[in-house]
Design an enzyme around this catalytic site. Structure first.
Site, short mmCIF file in Angstrom:
data_model
loop_
_atom_site.label_atom_id
_atom_site.label_comp_id
_atom_site.label_asym_id
_atom_site.label_seq_id
_atom_site.Cartn_x
_atom_site.Cartn_y
_atom_site.Cartn_z
N ASN A 259 39.89 54.99 66.84
CA ASN A 259 39.56 55.90 65.74
C ASN A 259 38.43 56.82 66.22
O ASN A 259 37.28 56.41 66.26
CB ASN A 259 39.13 55.07 64.51
CG ASN A 259 38.73 55.94 63.34
OD1 ASN A 259 38.89 57.16 63.37
ND2 ASN A 259 38.20 55.31 62.30
N LYS B 93 37.23 59.31 64.81
CA LYS B 93 36.45 59.85 63.68
C LYS B 93 36.27 61.37 63.87
O LYS B 93 37.19 62.01 64.36
CB LYS B 93 35.14 59.09 63.52
CG LYS B 93 35.40 57.57 63.43
CD LYS B 93 34.23 56.75 63.01
CE LYS B 93 34.65 55.28 62.93
NZ LYS B 93 33.58 54.40 62.51
N HIS C 59 40.19 53.69 55.22
CA HIS C 59 39.01 53.38 56.02
C HIS C 59 37.77 53.41 55.11
O HIS C 59 37.69 54.23 54.21
CB HIS C 59 38.87 54.39 57.16
CG HIS C 59 37.83 53.97 58.16
ND1 HIS C 59 36.49 54.15 57.93
CD2 HIS C 59 37.95 53.35 59.36
CE1 HIS C 59 35.82 53.66 58.97
NE2 HIS C 59 36.68 53.17 59.85
N GLU D 24 34.94 54.56 55.51
CA GLU D 24 34.22 55.84 55.47
C GLU D 24 34.90 56.82 54.51
O GLU D 24 34.27 57.73 53.98
CB GLU D 24 34.09 56.42 56.89
CG GLU D 24 33.05 55.63 57.68
CD GLU D 24 33.21 55.68 59.18
OE1 GLU D 24 33.98 56.52 59.69
OE2 GLU D 24 32.57 54.85 59.86
N GLU E 206 38.23 45.07 58.43
CA GLU E 206 37.02 45.74 58.91
C GLU E 206 35.88 45.51 57.92
O GLU E 206 35.73 46.30 56.97
CB GLU E 206 37.25 47.25 59.02
CG GLU E 206 38.22 47.67 60.08
CD GLU E 206 37.84 49.05 60.63
OE1 GLU E 206 37.67 49.15 61.84
OE2 GLU E 206 37.67 49.98 59.85
N GLY F 66 30.09 50.63 62.97
CA GLY F 66 29.22 51.75 63.34
C GLY F 66 27.89 51.34 63.94
O GLY F 66 27.57 50.16 64.07
N SER G 15 32.51 47.12 65.36
CA SER G 15 31.79 46.73 66.58
C SER G 15 32.65 45.90 67.52
O SER G 15 32.19 44.90 68.09
CB SER G 15 30.49 45.98 66.23
OG SER G 15 29.66 46.79 65.44
P1 PGA Z 1 32.99 50.88 65.36
O1 PGA Z 1 33.93 51.51 64.23
O2 PGA Z 1 33.89 50.26 66.41
O3 PGA Z 1 32.19 52.03 65.90
O4 PGA Z 1 32.12 49.84 64.70
C1 PGA Z 1 35.09 50.86 63.80
C2 PGA Z 1 35.80 51.65 62.74
O5 PGA Z 1 35.15 52.33 61.93
O6 PGA Z 1 37.04 51.65 62.67
#
Ligand code: PGA
Length: 254
Positions: free
Chosen positions: A10, A12, A94, A96, A164, A170, A212
């Protein structure tokens, strides 16, 4: 038989130029990692799709979509438009996007429209926090039930569920989940799905981990956590790390 693993990057809202995006995509294409046992998906921002093609090695995925086919919906993009550009997968729900106001009902409409257009939905679920009352289990159950309302049993084999936990995502993450926490949640998700759709219809549904995910924790998520793959944020922007994650899935015996 083990299910084929899936590793989804992803991106983003990154990178900021077409040139950098092409460089990143090319390094994934050229990497010498095998992808025999692993499906690989890269999810760049919409604006870059026309520069990339889905191939046997890398599939294209989108990070969001609208539920209508066409019409007066300023700023939106439809599943058919994505499919026409060669997009195969779609990340939905997601955290976000949920933080920007997306509800389970919105995700449900997007998911059903994506299935009609032939896209593979990657449905993200996960709690923002945990407490001793295990309230988070109810929250995830509710997300799954509401996001999958009205979905045909026959579609379940195709849908990928990404667990998740929001607190693990993040650069401000408290920590990643542990492999044991993923295992517990994966069993719980299977129970919720099988109560709704019947055990036989969900045997091919993949439950993956995100938040992560790094090369250092991949193996334990597979062997102890039973993860069928990963949704990767930050490390998907670093071709070396992303290819290493794919490699770890390839060589895993589970
Ligand atoms: P990250 O993000 O691996 O940077 O923690 C995962 C995600 O938002 O899908």
């Amino acid at each position: 038989m083990n299910k084929r693993k899936i590793v989804i990057g992803n991106w983003k809202m990154n990178p900021v130029t077409k040139k950098e995006a092409q460089k990143l995509y090319n390094s994934l294409l050229k990497g010498d990692t095998n992808t025999k046992k692993t499906e690989v998906v890269a999810c760049p921002p919409f604006v870059y799709f026309s520069y990339f093609k889905s191939s046997k090695r890398i599939n294209l995925g989108a990070q969001d979509v609208f539920w209508n086919e066409s019409g007066a919906f300023t700023g939106e993009v439809s599943p058919t438009m994505l499919e026409d550009l060669g997009v195969k997968y779609i990340i939905l729900g997601h955290s976000e996007r949920r933080a920007l106001g997306e509800s389970n009902a919105d995700v449900n409409k997007k998911l059903k429209a994506s299935l009609v257009a032939g896209l593979v939905p990657i449905l993200c679920v996960g709690e923002s926090e945990r407490n001793e009352n295990h309230e988070y289990l109810n929250l995830v159950k509710n997300q799954i039930e509401e996001c999958l309302t009205g979905v045909a049993k026959s579609s379940l084999a195709k849908i990928v569920i990404a667990y998740e936990p929001v607190w693990a995502i993040g650069k401000n993450a408290v920590r990643s989940a542990t492999a044991e926490e993923h295992r517990e949640m994966s069993i719980f998700i299977k129970k919720v799905l099988s109560d709704k759709f019947g055990a036989l219809n969900i045997k091919d549904t993949r439950i993956i981990y995100g938040g992560s995910a790094h090369p250092e924790n991949i193996d334990e998520f597979i062997t102890i956590g039973g993860a069928d793959g990963f949704l990767v944020g930050r490390d998907s922007l670093d071709p070396k790390k992303f290819l290493e994650i794919i490699k770890l899935c390839e060589i895993s015996k589970n």
